[in-house]
Scaffold this active site. Structure first.
Site, PDB file in Angstrom:
ATOM      1  N   ASP A  35      43.177  42.693  36.488  1.00 12.54           N
ATOM      2  CA  ASP A  35      42.158  41.787  36.630  1.00 12.54           C
ATOM      3  C   ASP A  35      41.921  40.766  35.361  1.00 12.54           C
ATOM      4  O   ASP A  35      41.778  41.122  34.286  1.00 12.54           O
ATOM      5  CB  ASP A  35      40.845  42.645  36.961  1.00 12.54           C
ATOM      6  N   THR A  76      37.646  37.330  42.300  1.00 18.43           N
ATOM      7  CA  THR A  76      38.330  38.679  42.205  1.00 18.43           C
ATOM      8  C   THR A  76      38.633  39.045  43.827  1.00 18.43           C
ATOM      9  O   THR A  76      39.880  39.176  44.266  1.00 18.43           O
ATOM     10  CB  THR A  76      37.634  39.719  41.583  1.00 18.43           C
ATOM     11  N   LYS A 158      36.446  49.005  40.709  1.00 17.28           N
ATOM     12  CA  LYS A 158      35.915  47.920  41.663  1.00 17.28           C
ATOM     13  C   LYS A 158      36.060  48.624  43.271  1.00 17.28           C
ATOM     14  O   LYS A 158      36.947  48.598  43.567  1.00 17.28           O
ATOM     15  CB  LYS A 158      36.218  46.788  41.608  1.00 17.28           C
ATOM     16  N   ASP A 159      34.902  48.561  43.817  1.00 15.04           N
ATOM     17  CA  ASP A 159      35.114  48.829  45.122  1.00 15.04           C
ATOM     18  C   ASP A 159      35.872  47.604  45.911  1.00 15.04           C
ATOM     19  O   ASP A 159      37.005  48.202  46.655  1.00 15.04           O
ATOM     20  CB  ASP A 159      33.870  48.854  45.910  1.00 15.04           C
ATOM     21  N   ARG A 160      36.028  46.537  45.830  1.00 23.57           N
ATOM     22  CA  ARG A 160      36.648  45.367  46.383  1.00 23.57           C
ATOM     23  C   ARG A 160      38.094  45.286  46.098  1.00 23.57           C
ATOM     24  O   ARG A 160      38.936  45.150  46.895  1.00 23.57           O
ATOM     25  CB  ARG A 160      35.967  43.965  45.987  1.00 23.57           C
ATOM     26  N   ASP A 347      44.559  38.834  39.581  1.00 28.37           N
ATOM     27  CA  ASP A 347      43.716  38.193  40.757  1.00 28.37           C
ATOM     28  C   ASP A 347      43.347  36.853  40.420  1.00 28.37           C
ATOM     29  O   ASP A 347      42.881  35.911  41.399  1.00 28.37           O
ATOM     30  CB  ASP A 347      42.562  39.032  41.266  1.00 28.37           C
TER      31      ASP A 347
END
Length: 542
Positions: A35, A76, A158-160, A347
């Site tokens: 990230d 993201t 992170k969920d996403r 990302d």
């Protein structure tokens, strides 16, 4: 008897020929998205990396040196979805981490799903799924190609960044819940956590990893790629008086468990969990190719807090390098060296901190988005007699209130024209695009195409704002940095292929984030995702 003998020989030849024509695939594919990793981080700290992490990938693998994002905004959720679909927001629909539903005016979080429940937690953090992604992913296509025999698992803080890469029908996706301080999932995937996840959570690694202060890995005076330790443009943890090392995480964690995200230990936790997933699901040991998606998110949290030129960012990458070394050695032992395929990308990247740029006499400043939108609404009210004709300025876009415009029978074209004229006069605004009529806009490439690729009519605003280089949305005096623009610091990302079927090499021609999924499809001999618009990178794997 002779005929029987000849028949047996023919059968043996047929079986041998069938075996030779069996599609060759790796035992395991591992997609690592770091990230907020700018491309230059591969080389900025290369002399300080060891031999088993980033440098091993560069030495033994194939790097695409000029890989770019081809959509706006560079956020993201958008990046992760684009990597794994080979598509763009105009098609896959993930137009931001959040967006405004143009039909209802409601704000939507990319993975929110009120129809599911959390598994492992009762908090809202569990009510998540991939439902909002309109396209299949390369992980979906692998499952389809093997009649769902392939196992697919997504892992991130992170969920996403776990949910969107893993696709619509994976074996599982897991993310970190601050409230319960453990990895969780949702009923989209399972009814209860597997035993191995419960056991991992029971080890309470977050508490262990934050039990000691975060100090630099090496003597602080050796961090020559970074600015001084205590500068005005860096953020602070709660309770800190300076931005300097060491950072006492133990006391902070007790009050604020998500502090692990903004430290290098979030990456350590993620990769430790990834190893547990490989072992728990026995990934890479079956007859079909498995797929593990990993997002190392702490690089993003640390980058947002401190900016690219901080000692903290340098330290988080040096520590991530060691964690990757450990992870690759684990895969060598568990799956077998040469039996697994890895690709590493990002990302998005990140801008230099505004105040850092200003300190060094380089043009940069904050675009005060909220202030500008309020002033725009005041202007439109004065001209058209209605308040709040603009709902939001999210994602560098103008989202109009269509209910008021339609109910009051206002001139929508005139409203857009007035808004564009006002915005174009604002400090830091370089272009304002009416996306519906962008073909006539005097905006250079590749920016024009990036706007088109990022625009989904049901989830994107009518006007796209493009800022001057090095400007981004924020408040004067703000700390750290962010991303989201078209500029190379946000859109030039690393792409390194390593392991099964990959020969060492380097590609300098330009490729795009959308090319990752079709290249994987070609390597695996499976169908591309159904919204894919990217191209195969033919040099990879040759």
């Amino acid at each position: 008897m002779k005929k029987l003998h000849l028949s047996l020989i023919a059968l043996i030849i047929a079986i041998a020929g069938f075996a030779q024509n069996t599609v060759k695939r790796p035992k395991l594919v591992v997609g690592i998205v770091v990230d907020q990793m700018r491309w230059d981080y591969l080389y900025r700290y290369a002399d300080r990396y060891g031999t088993g992490g980033f440098n091993r990938m560069l030495k033994e693998g194939y790097t695409c040196e000029n890989t770019f994002i081809s959509h706006l905004p560079s956020f993201t959720a958008v990046g992760h979805t684009t990597v794994f679909t080979g598509s763009v927001p105009a098609i896959h629909g993930i137009t931001g981490n959040d967006w405004v539903d143009q039909l209802t005016g409601k704000s939507v979080y990319c993975t929110d799903d009120s129809t599911v429940q959390g598994v492992g937690s009762n908090s809202k953090a569990g009510k998540m799924s991939p439902r909002n992604n309109l396209a299949t992913t390369i992980t979906d296509e692998l499952r389809l190609a093997t009649n769902f025999r392939s196992k697919v698992v997504g892992v991130s803080l992170k969920d996403r960044a776990s949910i969107l890469p893993a696709g619509h029908n994976p074996t599982a996706a897991f993310w970190f819940d601050d409230d319960s301080r453990q990895f969780i999932s949702s009923t989209w995937y399972m009814k209860e956590l597997p035993n191995w996840v419960t056991q991992f959570n029971g080890r309470k690694e977050p508490e262990t990893l934050t039990s000691k202060p975060w100090n630099t890995l090496y003597p602080i005076n050796t961090y020559t790629q970074s600015t001084a330790d205590d500068v005005k443009w860096e953020g602070k943890f709660k309770g800190e008086k300076t931005t300097s090392f060491p950072h006492d995480l133990k006391d902070i964690f007790k009050q604020d468990p998500d502090v692990i995200r903004s430290s290098p230990y979030g990456n350590t936790l993620t990769l430790n969990f990834a190893k547990a997933a490989v072992d728990g699901y026995q990934l890479g040991t079956g007859a079909s190719t498995d797929f593990l998606t990993i997002n190392c998110a702490s690089t993003d949290y640390v980058g947002h807090m401190y900016g690219p030129n901080s000692i903290e960012v340098e330290d988080v990458y040096l520590r991530l390098d060691k964690d990757l070394d450990t992870f690759f050695k684990y895969l060598d032992q568990k799956v077998g060296k040469g039996n697994y395929l890895v690709f590493l990308t990002a990302d998005h990247g990140a801008a230099h901190a505004i105040r850092f740029m200003q300190e060094h006499q380089m043009p940069a400043d904050f675009f005060q988005n909220g202030k500008v939108i309020r002033a725009l609404n005041d202007l439109l009210k004065a001209q058209f007699g209605e308040d709040k004709l603009v709902r939001s300025g999210a994602n560098y876009q103008v989202h109009f209130n269509y209910d008021i415009i339609e109910n009051r029978k206002l001139d929508y074209t005139a409203i857009k024209k007035a808004a564009m004229a006002f915005l174009q006069k604002q400090d830091g605004v370089q272009f304002v695009a009416d996306v519906e009529n962008i073909g006539n806009a005097a905006i250079p490439e590749p920016i024009k195409t990036m706007i088109i690729n990022g625009h989904n009519p049901k989830r994107s605003g009518a006007l796209q704002i493009v800022l001057d280089p090095a400007w981004f949305s924020g408040s004067p005096g703000g700390t750290g940095t962010t991303h989201g623009t078209w500029n190379p610091h946000d859109t030039h990302i690393p792409l390194v292929w390593f392991g099964w079927g990959i020969k060492p090499g380097k590609l300098t021609r330009e490729v795009h984030m959308t090319d990752i999924a079709p290249t994987l499809a070609a390597l695996l001999h499976i169908q591309r995702p159904n919204g894919c618009i990217g191209s195969v990178i033919p040099e990879v794997g040759q």
